[in-house]
Scaffold this motif. Structure first.
Motif, PDB file in Angstrom:
ATOM      1  N   GLY A 244       0.788  -1.222   0.000  1.00  0.00           N
ATOM      2  CA  GLY A 244       0.000   0.000   0.000  1.00  0.00           C
ATOM      3  C   GLY A 244       0.824   1.276   0.000  1.00  0.00           C
ATOM      4  O   GLY A 244       0.249   2.368   0.056  1.00  0.00           O
ATOM      5  N   VAL A 245       2.147   1.185  -0.079  1.00  0.00           N
ATOM      6  CA  VAL A 245       3.018   2.359  -0.020  1.00  0.00           C
ATOM      7  C   VAL A 245       3.674   2.553  -1.382  1.00  0.00           C
ATOM      8  O   VAL A 245       4.115   1.604  -2.039  1.00  0.00           O
ATOM      9  CB  VAL A 245       4.108   2.198   1.071  1.00  0.00           C
ATOM     10  CG1 VAL A 245       5.028   3.408   1.098  1.00  0.00           C
ATOM     11  CG2 VAL A 245       3.461   1.971   2.431  1.00  0.00           C
ATOM     12  N   MET A 246       3.771   3.831  -1.809  1.00  0.00           N
ATOM     13  CA  MET A 246       4.356   4.154  -3.101  1.00  0.00           C
ATOM     14  C   MET A 246       5.888   4.100  -3.034  1.00  0.00           C
ATOM     15  O   MET A 246       6.498   4.574  -2.076  1.00  0.00           O
ATOM     16  CB  MET A 246       3.925   5.553  -3.547  1.00  0.00           C
ATOM     17  CG  MET A 246       2.416   5.717  -3.677  1.00  0.00           C
ATOM     18  SD  MET A 246       1.764   4.809  -5.087  1.00  0.00           S
ATOM     19  CE  MET A 246       2.348   5.844  -6.416  1.00  0.00           C
ATOM     20  N   HIS A 247       6.487   3.549  -4.091  1.00  0.00           N
ATOM     21  CA  HIS A 247       7.938   3.474  -4.217  1.00  0.00           C
ATOM     22  C   HIS A 247       8.336   3.910  -5.626  1.00  0.00           C
ATOM     23  O   HIS A 247       7.536   3.801  -6.565  1.00  0.00           O
ATOM     24  CB  HIS A 247       8.443   2.048  -3.982  1.00  0.00           C
ATOM     25  CG  HIS A 247       8.212   1.532  -2.605  1.00  0.00           C
ATOM     26  ND1 HIS A 247       6.952   1.263  -2.101  1.00  0.00           N
ATOM     27  CD2 HIS A 247       9.094   1.204  -1.606  1.00  0.00           C
ATOM     28  CE1 HIS A 247       7.059   0.802  -0.869  1.00  0.00           C
ATOM     29  NE2 HIS A 247       8.350   0.751  -0.549  1.00  0.00           N
ATOM     30  N   GLN A 248       9.580   4.381  -5.750  1.00  0.00           N
ATOM     31  CA  GLN A 248      10.073   4.781  -7.069  1.00  0.00           C
ATOM     32  C   GLN A 248      11.577   4.548  -7.143  1.00  0.00           C
ATOM     33  O   GLN A 248      12.298   4.762  -6.166  1.00  0.00           O
ATOM     34  CB  GLN A 248       9.775   6.257  -7.336  1.00  0.00           C
ATOM     35  CG  GLN A 248      10.207   6.738  -8.727  1.00  0.00           C
ATOM     36  CD  GLN A 248       9.713   8.129  -9.034  1.00  0.00           C
ATOM     37  OE1 GLN A 248       8.535   8.331  -9.335  1.00  0.00           O
ATOM     38  NE2 GLN A 248      10.604   9.109  -8.955  1.00  0.00           N
ATOM     39  N   VAL A 249      12.058   4.112  -8.310  1.00  0.00           N
ATOM     40  CA  VAL A 249      13.480   3.853  -8.492  1.00  0.00           C
ATOM     41  C   VAL A 249      13.865   4.147  -9.934  1.00  0.00           C
ATOM     42  O   VAL A 249      13.068   3.940 -10.864  1.00  0.00           O
ATOM     43  CB  VAL A 249      13.820   2.387  -8.122  1.00  0.00           C
ATOM     44  CG1 VAL A 249      13.084   1.414  -9.016  1.00  0.00           C
ATOM     45  CG2 VAL A 249      15.337   2.147  -8.211  1.00  0.00           C
ATOM     46  N   LEU A 250      15.103   4.643 -10.118  1.00  0.00           N
ATOM     47  CA  LEU A 250      15.683   4.866 -11.443  1.00  0.00           C
ATOM     48  C   LEU A 250      16.954   4.037 -11.528  1.00  0.00           C
ATOM     49  O   LEU A 250      17.889   4.231 -10.751  1.00  0.00           O
ATOM     50  CB  LEU A 250      15.988   6.349 -11.655  1.00  0.00           C
ATOM     51  CG  LEU A 250      16.565   6.730 -13.025  1.00  0.00           C
ATOM     52  CD1 LEU A 250      15.531   6.496 -14.122  1.00  0.00           C
ATOM     53  CD2 LEU A 250      17.033   8.187 -13.041  1.00  0.00           C
ATOM     54  N   SER A 251      17.009   3.119 -12.467  1.00  0.00           N
ATOM     55  CA  SER A 251      18.139   2.183 -12.573  1.00  0.00           C
ATOM     56  C   SER A 251      18.801   2.303 -13.939  1.00  0.00           C
ATOM     57  O   SER A 251      18.126   2.500 -14.958  1.00  0.00           O
ATOM     58  CB  SER A 251      17.644   0.747 -12.359  1.00  0.00           C
ATOM     59  OG  SER A 251      18.664  -0.194 -12.609  1.00  0.00           O
ATOM     60  N   GLY A 252      20.141   2.188 -13.962  1.00  0.00           N
ATOM     61  CA  GLY A 252      20.878   2.201 -15.220  1.00  0.00           C
ATOM     62  C   GLY A 252      20.568   0.976 -16.056  1.00  0.00           C
ATOM     63  O   GLY A 252      20.082  -0.051 -15.550  1.00  0.00           O
ATOM     64  N   ASP A 253      20.865   1.066 -17.340  1.00  0.00           N
ATOM     65  CA  ASP A 253      20.479   0.002 -18.268  1.00  0.00           C
ATOM     66  C   ASP A 253      21.092  -1.343 -17.913  1.00  0.00           C
ATOM     67  O   ASP A 253      20.434  -2.375 -17.992  1.00  0.00           O
ATOM     68  CB  ASP A 253      20.896   0.413 -19.688  1.00  0.00           C
ATOM     69  CG  ASP A 253      20.423  -0.580 -20.730  1.00  0.00           C
ATOM     70  OD1 ASP A 253      19.387  -1.231 -20.500  1.00  0.00           O
ATOM     71  OD2 ASP A 253      21.077  -0.713 -21.777  1.00  0.00           O
ATOM     72  N   THR A 254      22.358  -1.357 -17.509  1.00  0.00           N
ATOM     73  CA  THR A 254      23.029  -2.630 -17.231  1.00  0.00           C
ATOM     74  C   THR A 254      23.198  -2.895 -15.734  1.00  0.00           C
ATOM     75  O   THR A 254      23.956  -3.774 -15.352  1.00  0.00           O
ATOM     76  CB  THR A 254      24.416  -2.656 -17.908  1.00  0.00           C
ATOM     77  OG1 THR A 254      25.179  -1.526 -17.458  1.00  0.00           O
ATOM     78  CG2 THR A 254      24.277  -2.596 -19.421  1.00  0.00           C
ATOM     79  N   GLU A 255      22.511  -2.123 -14.908  1.00  0.00           N
ATOM     80  CA  GLU A 255      22.580  -2.339 -13.469  1.00  0.00           C
ATOM     81  C   GLU A 255      21.578  -3.412 -13.043  1.00  0.00           C
ATOM     82  O   GLU A 255      20.466  -3.481 -13.561  1.00  0.00           O
ATOM     83  CB  GLU A 255      22.261  -1.047 -12.707  1.00  0.00           C
ATOM     84  CG  GLU A 255      23.294   0.048 -12.880  1.00  0.00           C
ATOM     85  CD  GLU A 255      22.910   1.305 -12.132  1.00  0.00           C
ATOM     86  OE1 GLU A 255      21.909   1.272 -11.395  1.00  0.00           O
ATOM     87  OE2 GLU A 255      23.600   2.335 -12.287  1.00  0.00           O
ATOM     88  N   ALA A 256      21.993  -4.238 -12.085  1.00  0.00           N
ATOM     89  CA  ALA A 256      21.067  -5.208 -11.516  1.00  0.00           C
ATOM     90  C   ALA A 256      20.021  -4.464 -10.685  1.00  0.00           C
ATOM     91  O   ALA A 256      20.324  -3.442 -10.060  1.00  0.00           O
ATOM     92  CB  ALA A 256      21.822  -6.213 -10.651  1.00  0.00           C
ATOM     93  N   LEU A 257      18.800  -4.955 -10.703  1.00  0.00           N
ATOM     94  CA  LEU A 257      17.702  -4.295  -9.971  1.00  0.00           C
ATOM     95  C   LEU A 257      16.932  -5.337  -9.174  1.00  0.00           C
ATOM     96  O   LEU A 257      16.572  -6.396  -9.701  1.00  0.00           O
ATOM     97  CB  LEU A 257      16.775  -3.564 -10.942  1.00  0.00           C
ATOM     98  CG  LEU A 257      15.563  -2.866 -10.316  1.00  0.00           C
ATOM     99  CD1 LEU A 257      16.010  -1.756  -9.370  1.00  0.00           C
ATOM    100  CD2 LEU A 257      14.649  -2.309 -11.397  1.00  0.00           C
ATOM    101  N   ARG A 258      16.686  -4.993  -7.920  1.00  0.00           N
ATOM    102  CA  ARG A 258      15.926  -5.893  -7.049  1.00  0.00           C
ATOM    103  C   ARG A 258      14.909  -5.049  -6.283  1.00  0.00           C
ATOM    104  O   ARG A 258      15.282  -4.137  -5.552  1.00  0.00           O
ATOM    105  CB  ARG A 258      16.872  -6.602  -6.075  1.00  0.00           C
ATOM    106  CG  ARG A 258      16.231  -7.758  -5.322  1.00  0.00           C
ATOM    107  CD  ARG A 258      17.233  -8.375  -4.334  1.00  0.00           C
ATOM    108  NE  ARG A 258      16.738  -9.609  -3.780  1.00  0.00           N
ATOM    109  CZ  ARG A 258      17.035 -10.808  -4.234  1.00  0.00           C
ATOM    110  NH1 ARG A 258      17.849 -10.919  -5.272  1.00  0.00           N
ATOM    111  NH2 ARG A 258      16.539 -11.900  -3.680  1.00  0.00           N
ATOM    112  N   ILE A 259      13.632  -5.320  -6.478  1.00  0.00           N
ATOM    113  CA  ILE A 259      12.572  -4.595  -5.766  1.00  0.00           C
ATOM    114  C   ILE A 259      11.574  -5.620  -5.217  1.00  0.00           C
ATOM    115  O   ILE A 259      11.434  -6.722  -5.759  1.00  0.00           O
ATOM    116  CB  ILE A 259      11.865  -3.563  -6.683  1.00  0.00           C
ATOM    117  CG1 ILE A 259      11.240  -4.216  -7.905  1.00  0.00           C
ATOM    118  CG2 ILE A 259      12.801  -2.478  -7.101  1.00  0.00           C
ATOM    119  CD1 ILE A 259      10.480  -3.221  -8.786  1.00  0.00           C
ATOM    120  N   PRO A 260      10.929  -5.229  -4.078  1.00  0.00           N
ATOM    121  CA  PRO A 260      10.913  -3.915  -3.427  1.00  0.00           C
ATOM    122  C   PRO A 260      12.123  -3.705  -2.501  1.00  0.00           C
ATOM    123  O   PRO A 260      12.749  -4.654  -2.064  1.00  0.00           O
ATOM    124  CB  PRO A 260       9.632  -3.963  -2.606  1.00  0.00           C
ATOM    125  CG  PRO A 260       9.494  -5.408  -2.242  1.00  0.00           C
ATOM    126  CD  PRO A 260       9.993  -6.172  -3.430  1.00  0.00           C
TER     127      PRO A 260
END
Length: 559
Positions: free
Chosen positions: A533-549
């Motif tokens: 129920g909480v808003m989140h936002q992220v900006l990730s580089g093209d070749t960066e690994a991303l793990r959310i939340p």
């Protein structure tokens, strides 16, 4: 086969990105990703003929990626050569049965052969052009005594010396190289030149030897011998001897240098020279990513001195460096300071101000263009005049900033735009195909995404509200540029499993439902999502690994 394998172009199909797995992925990870995508794209799940056709194409692509990566031999070939390596004619059955290690050895062998062929075609030209300018009339004029002489109203600036040198290397074999060099010099109307030929042989991995012969109209014939030898893993030495023949007779000379790695970034040198200018020199050089430091002491005839220099390296795109040095000895004292910066892909421009007693004030401008060096020492005054120091410091800086703003930046920007336009034109058909595949994948994902969202909403899990991929323009100075992004909300939501989204360190353009909207430009992934129920936002580089939340992505309600 070897010729075909030497292609440097890389296929755009990234099987690892398509399956969203690491390049070190295990068989279990590959199988889990493959099964999930098969359930998404299986043709039997779609009744619409068009959707069924699109699903069949994507299903075959995923199946092909899994077949390659799940087979150790095919995976080794793909890792080295890309998709093209799997299609090259000439891979015999016995070769396909090799182990990954043997395949890599074959690749290294082909690389060595290619380097040898390139070596035979390379001459490695190097050159230096130096033009000395006498501008002392700018500051040391005799205005009162000569003010009535015709033409004395303008300062007299002249070129008083020039030096041109050039050398080329001609590889004879993989271990033998011929080096031809020559130079011409003139100073106040008097000059001369010489030509040298050297033959260098690499005797082993530990050393090489070189024989040199030369002739000129100023020093006469020359015969020399030089050797290099690695004594240990941390220590090496060089030795050089020569015979110079002139009208005054034969003049022998000898020099040797011992060098040792004191630590990872520091070298120590000890040099001894015997001949017309005998000396002993010791120096310590420390070179790191951000700085370069040198300390040297020399005892000799006629030059004895102590010297210290420091250079700071900025970590920017222009590779800017500022430097300063102090040198003091029997000849006097010299203080130098300056800077250099990269002005184009192959060009570096530098300027140094030299202030000394009794040398006076000089400005040295140097331009390195690929393997060519252009050097312009400008002598301003024989005295220590504050005005000369001021203009030598401020003048080049103001001139460079003006040229940088009016000429260099517009030119570099224009070249970059032309290169990007050429790249877009050459990849237009491939991008159109990838875009069509991505749009088809998004259509096929709709039903799965609906079920995933329902399941995540029931547990207050991870919901992707909006996601964009491409080039974002956030810098006010680049407002004239147009952002080029695509909506990837559906493809990202489709990758959510158990309220988690994990993307590997690979270009996201290869993910299902993605394509490259701005070929050749820097790209990012921007995600706005909701978790518990909480808003989140992220900006990730093209070749960066991303793990959310992640907690760090949470949007503060107070902002």
């Amino acid at each position: 086969m070897a010729a075909a394998l030497e292609e440097d172009e890389i296929d755009n199909d990234d099987y690892y990105s398509l399956l969203n797995v690491r390049r070190e992925a295990t068989q279990e990870e590959l199988k889990a990703s493959y099964r999930r995508l098969c359930m998404l794209y299986h043709p039997d799940k779609h009744r619409d003929p068009e959707l069924k056709r699109q699903a069949e194409q994507l299903f075959n692509l995923v199946h092909q990626a899994y077949e390659v990566l799940s087979d150790p031999q095919s995976r080794a070939i793909y890792d080295i050569y890309g998709k093209r390596g799997l299609e090259v004619e000439g891979w015999e059955v016995v070769e396909r049965k090799r182990t990954p290690g043997e395949i890599r050895e074959e690749f290294e062998r082909l690389q060595r052969e290619r380097e040898e062929r390139r070596l035979q075609q390379r001459t490695n030209p190097k050159g230096t052009i130096s033009v000395g300018v006498d501008a002392t009339d700018l500051f040391d004029r005799y205005e009162e005594d000569y003010e009535e002489i015709s033409g004395s109203g303008l300062p007299h600036i002249e070129i008083n010396k020039m030096h041109i040198s050039q050398s080329i290397e001609a590889p004879l074999t993989t271990s033998d190289t011929a080096i031809l060099s020559g130079s011409l010099s003139t100073h106040n109307g008097n000059g001369g030149g010489n030509i040298n030929l050297a033959l260098r042989r690499v005797t082993s991995a530990k050393g090489w030897g070189e024989i040199e012969v030369g002739a000129g109209d100023t020093h006469g014939p020359l015969f020399g011998l030089k050797i290099f030898r690695n004594l240990t893993a941390r220590c090496f030495m060089t030795a050089q001897c020569g015979l110079q023949f002139s009208s005054r007779g034969m003049r022998p000379g000898f020099s040797t240098m011992l060098a040792r790695h004191l630590d990872k970034n520091t070298m120590g040198y000890l040099q001894w020279r015997w001949g017309t200018q005998s000396s002993m020199n010791t120096s310590i050089v420390r070179d790191t990513k951000s700085s370069h430091f040198t300390f040297a002491v020399q005892l000799g005839i006629p030059h004895t001195f102590i010297m210290m220099s420091y250079q700071y390296k900025f970590q920017d795109d222009d590779q800017t460096k500022i430097k300063g040095s102090v040198k003091s000895g029997f000849f006097g004292t010299v203080v130098e300071y300056g800077a250099e910066t990269k002005i184009s892909r192959h060009s570096v421009l530098g300027a140094t101000v030299s202030v000394g007693v009794p040398q006076g004030v000089s400005l040295k401008i140097k331009l390195n263009r690929a393997s060519q060096t252009y050097f312009f020492p400008i002598h301003l005054t024989d005295q220590l005049l504050p005005s000369a120091v001021f203009y030598a410091t401020v003048g080049p800086l103001v001139f460079y900033l003006a040229i940088q703003r009016l000429v260099i930046k517009p030119y570099v920007r224009s070249q970059k735009e032309q290169d990007l336009e050429k790249q877009r034109e050459s990849t237009a058909s491939d991008v159109a195909k990838k875009k069509q595949e991505a749009e088809s994948a998004v259509l096929l994902m709709q039903e799965s995404v609906r079920r995933i969202i329902e399941a995540e909403e029931s547990r207050m899990g991870l919901i992707i509200l909006n996601a964009w991929y491409g080039k974002f323009v956030t810098d006010n100075s680049r407002k004239h540029e147009r952002a080029r992004v695509i909506d990837v909300t559906v493809p990202l939501q489709c990758l959510v499993k158990d309220s988690k989204l994990i993307l590997t360190e690979a270009s996201k353009a290869g993910l299902p439902g993605f394509y490259d909207p701005c070929v050749g430009e820097e790209k990012s992934l921007k995600v706005l999502y909701q978790f518990r129920g909480v808003m989140h936002q992220v900006l990730s580089g093209d070749t960066e690994a991303l793990r959310i939340p992640k907690q760090s992505h949470r949007i503060d309600n107070d902002t």
